[in-house]
Design a protein around this motif. Structure first.
Motif, PDB file in Angstrom:
ATOM      1  N   UNK A  54      -8.662  29.317  25.820  1.00  0.00           N
ATOM      2  CA  UNK A  54      -9.274  29.932  27.000  1.00  0.00           C
ATOM      3  C   UNK A  54     -10.133  31.122  26.581  1.00  0.00           C
ATOM      4  N   UNK A  55      -9.614  31.943  25.670  1.00  0.00           N
ATOM      5  CA  UNK A  55     -10.372  33.096  25.181  1.00  0.00           C
ATOM      6  C   UNK A  55     -11.684  32.657  24.534  1.00  0.00           C
ATOM      7  N   UNK A  56     -11.601  31.624  23.708  1.00  0.00           N
ATOM      8  CA  UNK A  56     -12.805  31.152  23.021  1.00  0.00           C
ATOM      9  C   UNK A  56     -13.825  30.629  24.013  1.00  0.00           C
ATOM     10  N   UNK A  57     -13.364  29.856  25.004  1.00  0.00           N
ATOM     11  CA  UNK A  57     -14.272  29.312  26.010  1.00  0.00           C
ATOM     12  C   UNK A  57     -14.889  30.433  26.834  1.00  0.00           C
ATOM     13  N   UNK A  58     -14.077  31.427  27.197  1.00  0.00           N
ATOM     14  CA  UNK A  58     -14.590  32.553  27.971  1.00  0.00           C
ATOM     15  C   UNK A  58     -15.666  33.299  27.194  1.00  0.00           C
ATOM     16  N   UNK A  59     -15.445  33.475  25.872  1.00  0.00           N
ATOM     17  CA  UNK A  59     -16.428  34.163  25.050  1.00  0.00           C
ATOM     18  C   UNK A  59     -17.716  33.364  24.945  1.00  0.00           C
ATOM     19  N   UNK A  96      -3.115  27.534  23.760  1.00  0.00           N
ATOM     20  CA  UNK A  96      -3.972  27.342  24.936  1.00  0.00           C
ATOM     21  C   UNK A  96      -4.645  28.643  25.357  1.00  0.00           C
ATOM     22  N   UNK A  97      -3.948  29.758  25.215  1.00  0.00           N
ATOM     23  CA  UNK A  97      -4.562  31.034  25.564  1.00  0.00           C
ATOM     24  C   UNK A  97      -5.747  31.312  24.655  1.00  0.00           C
ATOM     25  N   UNK A 100      -7.719  24.230  35.606  1.00  0.00           N
ATOM     26  CA  UNK A 100      -8.035  25.523  36.219  1.00  0.00           C
ATOM     27  C   UNK A 100      -6.776  26.362  36.349  1.00  0.00           C
ATOM     28  N   UNK A 101      -5.646  25.703  36.667  1.00  0.00           N
ATOM     29  CA  UNK A 101      -4.388  26.439  36.789  1.00  0.00           C
ATOM     30  C   UNK A 101      -3.999  27.090  35.471  1.00  0.00           C
ATOM     31  N   UNK A 102      -4.245  26.390  34.361  1.00  0.00           N
ATOM     32  CA  UNK A 102      -3.932  26.971  33.047  1.00  0.00           C
ATOM     33  C   UNK A 102      -4.786  28.204  32.793  1.00  0.00           C
ATOM     34  N   UNK A 103      -6.060  28.132  33.155  1.00  0.00           N
ATOM     35  CA  UNK A 103      -6.925  29.300  33.006  1.00  0.00           C
ATOM     36  C   UNK A 103      -6.423  30.445  33.877  1.00  0.00           C
ATOM     37  N   UNK A 104      -6.043  30.119  35.121  1.00  0.00           N
ATOM     38  CA  UNK A 104      -5.533  31.143  36.030  1.00  0.00           C
ATOM     39  C   UNK A 104      -4.290  31.798  35.466  1.00  0.00           C
ATOM     40  N   UNK A 105      -3.366  30.970  34.925  1.00  0.00           N
ATOM     41  CA  UNK A 105      -2.169  31.534  34.327  1.00  0.00           C
ATOM     42  C   UNK A 105      -2.520  32.393  33.113  1.00  0.00           C
ATOM     43  N   UNK A 106      -3.483  31.946  32.319  1.00  0.00           N
ATOM     44  CA  UNK A 106      -3.879  32.711  31.138  1.00  0.00           C
ATOM     45  C   UNK A 106      -4.388  34.087  31.539  1.00  0.00           C
ATOM     46  N   UNK A 115     -13.289  23.735  32.033  1.00  0.00           N
ATOM     47  CA  UNK A 115     -13.996  22.581  31.478  1.00  0.00           C
ATOM     48  C   UNK A 115     -14.346  22.808  30.023  1.00  0.00           C
ATOM     49  N   UNK A 116     -14.786  24.012  29.671  1.00  0.00           N
ATOM     50  CA  UNK A 116     -15.157  24.311  28.296  1.00  0.00           C
ATOM     51  C   UNK A 116     -13.919  24.282  27.377  1.00  0.00           C
ATOM     52  N   UNK A 117     -12.779  24.759  27.881  1.00  0.00           N
ATOM     53  CA  UNK A 117     -11.568  24.831  27.058  1.00  0.00           C
ATOM     54  C   UNK A 117     -10.792  23.520  27.041  1.00  0.00           C
TER      55      UNK A 117
END
Length: 354
Positions: free
Chosen positions: A43-48, A39-40, A22-28, A16-18
Motif C-alpha cells: 500500500x505504501x509503495x502504491x501510494x508513493x 500488504x502495508x 479498498x478495505x485493506x487500504x482503509x485498514x492500512x 488497484x495499484x497495490x
C-alpha cells in the motif's frame, strides 16, 4: 505514473495499484495492526507511486504505526470549542498533554449526519477524547471499534471508554441545597440543552429523563432531588432548557420569564455562564440578589468568583488533562476529579463546603 496534478489519489486507485481491496487500504491507513507488514508495504509503495506519499499525514503514520495526534470529538458546532469558557478550559487541558508528549491535536466536529461515525473512525489519531454526548451517539462505537484509547468527559459510560467527570447528580443536589434556604417557594432552573438538536425548550416540570444528554439529565435530576427534599413540587418548577451554554441566551430567556410574571425566588443553573446571564436579567429588573432572588452556578471560573456566585468548583482543565492522558495511552491513577461546593453572596445563607 501519478494522478493528475492538483488531485489526490483515491483509496480505490491505491487499492488497484497495490492489488489489494479498498478495505485493506482503509485498514492500512486507519488501523495498521489489522494488515500484514507485506500488504502495508505494498500500500505504501502504491501510494508513493500515485503521489500520495508526503501529501497526507497517513504516509508517515503508516511507517511508524502511529499518527502522532489525539482527536477531540465535539458534538457541538465547531466554534463552541473556542467560545465556550468551559470547553476552552477543557481543550487547554488536553492540549497541555499533547504539548508534553509531542503530540498533535485534531478537533473532529460532528454535525449529526450519517457520516459522523465514519469521520471519527477515519481520523488520523492515536486516541480519542469526547466532550459529553448522547449515550446512543454512533460515534462512540465508531471510536471504540478502532481499539484506540478513548476517554469521555461527563459521560455517558460506554464500553471501551474511560469516563472522567464529577458525580453530577450528587453535586447538583448539593449546590441546590445551598440555594433552597430562606423560604424559597418558586425555584427556576436554567439548564443546558436536553439533546444534541440544540432546540430550546421551556415549561413547568420538564422531566429530567427527557434529557438525552447525560450531564443535563444528572444535573436536572440532582436539582429535582433537592427540591423534593425541601418539600417543593418539581411539577411547579419552571425549567428553561436552552439551546446553548450562552450567557446572553440565558439573560434573554430569564428576562422573558420575568416579563411574563412567572414567580422566581431562586435560579438554579447548570453552569456559571447561565447563572451570570441570570444575574444580568435580575438586575435589569431591579431584583436584588440574594434578597429577592438567589442564584447558583457551576464550574467556579474567574467570572463566578468576581460576581460572588455560589457554585460548584471543578477544574475542566484538570479533567482535560486526565482525558488527554488516557487517550495518549499514559498511566492514569484516578479519573474522579475533585469538586466542592463554594457558597458566596449570591445565596441567602452560606452552606458548608464539601
Amino acid at each position: 505514473m501519478g494522478t493528475p496534478a492538483g488531485r489526490r489519489p483515491t483509496l480505490r486507485e491505491i487499492a488497484q495499484r497495490a492489488g489489494v481491496s479498498v478495505m485493506t487500504v482503509s485498514y492500512a491507513f486507519n488501523d495498521p495492526d489489522r494488515v500484514s507488514d507485506a500488504r502495508r508495504e505494498r500500500v505504501l509503495a502504491a501510494a508513493a507511486e500515485l503521489g500520495y506519499q508526503g501529501k497526507n499525514p497517513w504516509a508517515t503514520a503508516l511507517r511508524r504505526g502511529r499518527a502522532g495526534a489525539l482527536g477531540v470529538v465535539f458534538s457541538e458546532h465547531l466554534t463552541y470549542a473556542f467560545t465556550d469558557p468551559q470547553a476552552t478550559d477543557f481543550l487547554a487541558g488536553v492540549a497541555s498533554v499533547c504539548a508534553e508528549e509531542g503530540l498533535g491535536l485534531t478537533i473532529i466536529p460532528t454535525v449529526g449526519d450519517t457520516e459522523d461515525a465514519q469521520r471519527v473512525a477515519a481520523a488520523p489519531v492515536d486516541g480519542y477524547v469526547f466532550w459529553t454526548t448522547r449515550s446512543d451517539d454512533p460515534c462512540l462505537d465508531a471510536a471504540a471499534n478502532t481499539h484506540r484509547p478513548c476517554a469521555i468527559q461527563g459521560g455517558p459510560t460506554h464500553d471501551g471508554f474511560v469516563r472522567v467527570g464529577t458525580p453530577d447528580r450528587a453535586a447538583a443536589a448539593a449546590i441546590a441545597r445551598v440555594g433552597l434556604v430562606g423560604g424559597v417557594r418558586h425555584p427556576v432552573v436554567l439548564s443546558f440543552s436536553l439533546d444534541t438538536d440544540r432546540v430550546a425548550r421551556s415549561g413547568y416540570g420538564i422531566a429530567p429523563d427527557t434529557a438525552r444528554m447525560p450531564v443535563t439529565f444528572d444535573r436536572l435530576a440532582g436539582f429535582q432531588d433537592a427540591i423534593a427534599e425541601a418539600g417543593l413540587d418539581w411539577d411547579a418548577t419552571f425549567v428553561l432548557a436552552l439551546a446553548r451554554n450562552d450567557r446572553d441566551e440565558a439573560r434573554r430567556a430569564l428576562t422573558s420569564v420575568l416579563a411574563a410574571g412567572t414567580p422566581v425566588d431562586l435560579v438554579l443553573s447548570t453552569s456559571d455562564e447561565l447563572a451570570l446571564g441570570a444575574v444580568e436579567a435580575l438586575r435589569d429588573h431591579g431584583l436584588s440578589i440574594p434578597d429577592r432572588v438567589a442564584v447558583t452556578g457551576w464550574d467556579d471560573g474567574p467570572s463566578a468568583q468576581a460576581a460572588g456566585l455560589s457554585t460548584v468548583r471543578q477544574s475542566l482543565y484538570d479533567q482535560g488533562r486526565v482525558c488527554g492522558a488516557v487517550a495518549a495511552g499514559l498511566d492514569v491513577t484516578g479519573t474522579d476529579p475533585e469538586w466542592q461546593i463554594v457558597p458566596r453572596s449570591s445565596t441567602r445563607v452560606s452552606g458548608t463546603a464539601r
